[in-house]
Design an enzyme around this catalytic site. Structure first.
Site, PDB file in Angstrom:
ATOM      1  N   ALA A 156       5.249  -0.343  -1.252  1.00  0.00           N
ATOM      2  CA  ALA A 156       3.898  -0.684  -1.023  1.00  0.00           C
ATOM      3  C   ALA A 156       3.354  -1.065  -0.294  1.00  0.00           C
ATOM      4  O   ALA A 156       2.765  -2.938  -0.422  1.00  0.00           O
ATOM      5  CB  ALA A 156       3.472  -0.018  -2.859  1.00  0.00           C
ATOM      6  N   MET A 157       1.779  -1.165   0.092  1.00  0.00           N
ATOM      7  CA  MET A 157       0.789  -2.118   0.968  1.00  0.00           C
ATOM      8  C   MET A 157       0.003  -3.054   0.423  1.00  0.00           C
ATOM      9  O   MET A 157      -0.067  -4.256   0.732  1.00  0.00           O
ATOM     10  CB  MET A 157      -0.470  -0.879   1.187  1.00  0.00           C
ATOM     11  CG  MET A 157      -0.933  -0.454   0.095  1.00  0.00           C
ATOM     12  SD  MET A 157      -2.423   0.812   0.630  1.00  0.00           S
ATOM     13  CE  MET A 157      -1.723   1.906   1.050  1.00  0.00           C
ATOM     14  N   ARG A 158       0.201  -2.530  -1.227  1.00  0.00           N
ATOM     15  CA  ARG A 158       0.079  -4.017  -2.027  1.00  0.00           C
ATOM     16  C   ARG A 158       0.684  -4.957  -1.935  1.00  0.00           C
ATOM     17  O   ARG A 158       0.541  -6.764  -2.902  1.00  0.00           O
ATOM     18  CB  ARG A 158      -0.399  -3.694  -3.346  1.00  0.00           C
ATOM     19  CG  ARG A 158       1.181  -2.845  -4.332  1.00  0.00           C
ATOM     20  CD  ARG A 158       0.293  -2.606  -5.198  1.00  0.00           C
ATOM     21  NE  ARG A 158       1.336  -1.794  -6.358  1.00  0.00           N
ATOM     22  CZ  ARG A 158       1.474  -0.845  -6.736  1.00  0.00           C
ATOM     23  NH1 ARG A 158       1.209  -0.066  -5.523  1.00  0.00           N
ATOM     24  NH2 ARG A 158       2.299  -0.495  -7.019  1.00  0.00           N
ATOM     25  N   TYR A 159       1.978  -5.177  -2.035  1.00  0.00           N
ATOM     26  CA  TYR A 159       2.829  -5.976  -1.561  1.00  0.00           C
ATOM     27  C   TYR A 159       2.853  -6.671  -0.480  1.00  0.00           C
ATOM     28  O   TYR A 159       3.499  -7.648  -0.688  1.00  0.00           O
ATOM     29  CB  TYR A 159       3.776  -5.388  -2.455  1.00  0.00           C
ATOM     30  CG  TYR A 159       4.094  -5.220  -3.685  1.00  0.00           C
ATOM     31  CD1 TYR A 159       2.970  -6.015  -4.800  1.00  0.00           C
ATOM     32  CD2 TYR A 159       4.527  -3.741  -3.757  1.00  0.00           C
ATOM     33  CE1 TYR A 159       3.969  -5.599  -6.140  1.00  0.00           C
ATOM     34  CE2 TYR A 159       4.445  -3.301  -4.917  1.00  0.00           C
ATOM     35  CZ  TYR A 159       3.810  -3.640  -6.701  1.00  0.00           C
ATOM     36  OH  TYR A 159       4.394  -3.425  -7.405  1.00  0.00           O
ATOM     37  N   THR A 160       2.939  -6.184   0.704  1.00  0.00           N
ATOM     38  CA  THR A 160       3.126  -6.699   2.128  1.00  0.00           C
ATOM     39  C   THR A 160       2.275  -6.843   2.464  1.00  0.00           C
ATOM     40  O   THR A 160       0.484  -6.990   1.984  1.00  0.00           O
ATOM     41  CB  THR A 160       3.362  -5.218   2.746  1.00  0.00           C
ATOM     42  OG1 THR A 160       2.491  -4.069   3.083  1.00  0.00           O
ATOM     43  CG2 THR A 160       5.275  -4.576   2.381  1.00  0.00           C
TER      44      THR A 160
END
Length: 800
Positions: A116-120
């Site tokens: 998810a974009m919150r992790y990358t």
């Protein structure tokens, strides 16, 4: 608010609205712009990252922040579509050169979803910044964003041809595009050639752009398809996996796949091959394993014993994605409309864009330079009447009054007056006055240069070429995809795929061969060639990458090596041993090397052995399509060695010299043309225990230099040689001694190209000038050059 109700037919409304929708998704969603190779969402992502400072030299930033910036300012769509586009720009199996660097899980070649974009986390790659370079210098047009709160670029400056380098794929209403990625260095080189010659043909461009260069590597087949696509925008090629064969300890073989076709899902490929095994569609596969790890892609297909691995491989090529067909469909937005474009049109559109970008940048820099020049001239003028200026400012009521007084009294402009009143006191030192004068000179030169660029189209093109060359030098990489074209299958000349380049071929006496750029050779000089201890240069000459090298050995065999297959190595570095290119025996040594441009010639080779055999064979006999093993050039009998290979355009005299000092000179017209497997005829009638040490072509202006084992050198002129018939004993060139007689260990024909000699013993070498050796009469033993008590017995001599 009054409503307006229109009475329209459903057919008209549907047609009109679908037309508007189609135009939108064609121009604003699915197709790339030919100028920067980007779709709108990709352009917005890169620009948002750039404008927020998320560049390669900064820390990584959460992907969610970038997605939010893009949605909030430029792209009012769902976050998933923006994030998916952002992830694709970071995937090195999708793009030949990634435009975004990403930390974390950004998907895989197995089509696994990214985190998810919150992790990358992500940031621009260094190359991506070349797409955006100079965007703040009014190089491209900006338009209002969707809510008129900010501006966004219509296109990026794109300092390299990104559409060809990274390719594109997309589907819109009525249009689709499939443009493969290419090698950056090849694309830039082709662009440079196009700038030099706008009438360049596709065939000529293909000497520089060999074909697509996929990030996943693989093998490309079908040069006709490449050429057709480059001409028309549509074409078809075959892309197959790179498959190698390994033998296991139990004697079984396995096929190892290390590269797969572009955009093939690896896990689906493994599954498909295993299904073929399980369904017994193919007999002979034991197991299929995905052994991919962080070191690289690897699929192992273990085979049963004694199966035909080639047949299994061919079956998998046909029935799985181990081999696919790739269809070019090079559609891009050009002048606001989708167009099917060939490679010349793509390069031309890109070049026109660069002309506009560089011209706009130059105008911007010129405007800034002229404004600064105006200010500097005002400051210099003010400093020249500094006391009066200070007095005027002190007598003024305020800043506005001071400016007006400066304009009225000393005729300064508004801008100059503003700069003067803002001048800080420490700037009034002598140092800063000198600095201003220096800046004035620099600005004059800069303005002159910028005006020259704007006024001279060739100068502007040179700027584009210089900047493209810089990017090529900085970001070039080796080609990943191999292009193959079997003449029988594809029906095309392979030479089209080999760029024509003049290079220096070199071969050492120990068998190290290489090709070197002329630039590297000229920068070093002949003497600085990279050699191992005890080795020396056998031959060097200028050749073309489309030529073929024939390497002859003492076993009577030859190696057929296309020049472009030789490693490109700097002159000062050690070459590649011929055994690494074509396997040869341990006791097999290189005798000579020749370059052939065209085998359709009347020239011929002459082969001479140590035991006095000689043979003539025409050049066309040596042409072959087999490169992987040594081939027979002449039959060499047991206990004999090939010692000389000569190439002549027409019949001429040759001289034979033996160890015991006999010499025979005759014309090659006495030799009949023979096949490659023939042993030849007798060259000279040898005495008992005598052998040949030299057979070389000779002419009237040449001399012969001979070295004996006792350290003597003897030099004779051509007139001493007596032209006779083949197979005779010849004349004597040494004075016979009863005790410790001289024996010739080496001899060479000296032409105008030769100036030095080198004598060798087992542990020493002696260098000297050939002209220092005086010419001798026939019955002498020459002059002693070295003392064999100190130097050792002479075993060989070379001239250069």
């Amino acid at each position: 608010m009054s409503e307006i109700i229109q009475d329209l037919s459903l057919e008209d409304v549907l047609g009109d609205r679908f037309g508007r929708y189609s135009k939108y998704i064609i121009q604003e969603r699915a197709l790339p712009d030919v100028r920067d190779g980007l779709k709108p969402v990709q352009r917005r992502i890169l620009y948002a990252m750039y404008s927020s400072g998320n560049t390669h030299d900064k820390n990584f930033r959460k992907s969610a922040k970038t997605v939010g910036d893009v949605i909030g300012q430029y792209h009012p769509h769902g976050d998933s579509s923006v994030y998916e586009a952002m992830v694709r720009l970071s995937q090195d199996w999708k793009l030949r050169h990634v435009l975004i660097e990403m930390h974390g899980n950004n998907g895989s070649i197995d089509n696994d979803p990214p985190a998810a974009m919150r992790y990358t986390e992500a940031k621009l790659s260094l190359l991506a910044e070349e797409l955006l370079r100079d965007i703040n210098k009014e190089t491209v047009s900006f338009i209002p964003n969707y809510d008129d709160t900010t501006l966004e670029p219509m296109v990026l400056p794109s300092r390299f041809p990104n559409l060809l380098v990274n390719g594109s794929t997309g589907i819109s209403a009525g249009y689709a595009t499939d443009i493969p990625p290419h090698n950056l260095a090849e694309v830039i080189q082709a662009t440079l050639k196009y700038i030099d010659n706008p009438d360049i043909t596709v065939n000529q461009l293909m000497k520089y752009i060999k074909g697509p260069d996929f990030p996943t590597g693989g093998i490309i087949q079908g040069i006709d398809g490449i050429k057709k696509a480059y001409e028309s925008g549509k074409g078809r090629i075959i892309v197959r996996s790179k498959v190698e064969e390994e033998t296991l300890r139990n004697g079984r073989k396995q096929l190892i796949i290390t590269e797969i076709p572009y955009e093939v899902n690896k896990s689906s490929l493994v599954k498909r091959i295993d299904e073929l095994r399980a369904d017994k569609k193919v007999d002979g596969i034991v197991e299929v394993r995905d052994e991919t790890d962080r070191t690289g892609l690897r699929i192992a297909i273990e085979l049963k014993k004694d199966v035909n691995s080639e047949s299994i491989k061919n079956y998998l090529y046909k029935n799985s994605d181990l081999q696919i067909s790739y269809n070019f469909n090079m559609v891009a937005i050009s002048d606001g409309r989708p167009k099917l474009m060939g490679i010349r049109q793509i390069i031309d559109s890109y070049l026109n864009h660069q002309i506009e970008v560089v011209a706009n940048r130059t105008k911007f820099e010129l405007d800034n330079a002229e404004k600064r020049m105006h200010i500097v001239e005002g400051l210099i003028k003010a400093l020249s009447i500094l006391d009066k200026v200070i007095e005027l400012i002190r007598s003024s009521k305020n800043k506005r009054d001071a400016k007006e007084n400066l304009i009225e009294v000393y005729e300064f402009t508004e801008e100059q007056a503003e700069a003067i009143v803002m001048l800080q006191l420490y700037r009034l030192t002598n140092t800063d006055i000198v600095a201003l004068e220096g800046e004035h000179k620099e600005l004059e030169a800069l303005i002159k240069q910028l005006r020259h660029i704007l006024d001279n189209h060739d100068a502007l093109l040179n700027v584009i070429k210089e900047e493209l060359n810089e990017i090529k030098k900085k970001f070039k990489s080796e080609r990943l995809s191999l292009i193959e074209a079997e003449i029988e299958e594809i029906k095309i000349d392979k030479e089209v795929m080999v760029p024509s380049e003049e290079v220096i071929l070199s071969m050492t006496r120990h068998g190290y061969i290489k090709r070197t750029s002329i630039r590297s050779f000229n920068a070093s000089g002949v003497e600085d060639i990279g050699l191992k201890d005890g080795d020396s240069l056998l031959k060097h000459q200028e050749v073309n990458t489309q030529d073929t090298v024939l390497v002859f050995t003492n076993k009577g065999r030859y190696l057929f090596i296309p020049v472009h297959k030789l490693a490109d190595i700097r002159w000062k570095e050690l070459g590649q041993h011929v055994s690494q290119i074509v396997p040869i025996e341990e006791d097999e040594v290189v005798i000579n090397v020749f370059n052939e441009k065209d085998f359709n010639t009347d020239a011929f080779y002459v082969f001479a052995t140590q035991n006095g055999m000689i043979k003539k064979s025409t050049v066309p006999l040596f042409k072959t399509t087999r490169f992987n093993k040594p081939l027979i050039a002449t039959k060499v009998k047991e206990n004999d060695d090939l010692i000389s290979v000569m190439r002549f355009e027409k019949d001429q005299l040759i001289t034979v010299i033996t160890n015991k000092g006999m010499s025979l000179t005759y014309n090659t017209s006495e030799l009949s043309d023979t096949g490659l497997r023939a042993a030849g005829v007798k060259s000279i009638n040898l005495k008992a225990e005598d052998f040949v040490v030299m057979t070389e072509g000779v002419s009237e202006n040449d001399t012969i230099l001979m070295a004996t084992q006792r350290g003597s050198l003897k030099r004779i002129s051509f007139k001493i040689l007596q032209v006779a018939k083949r197979a005779q004993r010849g004349i004597t060139l040494l004075k016979e001694l009863k005790k410790n007689p001289h024996r010739i260990v080496a001899a060479h024909v000296v032409t105008g190209e030769h100036s030095q000699y080198t004598l060798y013993s087992k542990s020493n070498e002696e260098h000297g000038l050939i002209n220092d050796i005086h010419k001798s009469e026939q019955y002498t033993n020459g002059s002693f050059i070295v003392d064999t008590d100190d130097f050792g017995e002479v075993i060989d001599m070379y001239i250069s």
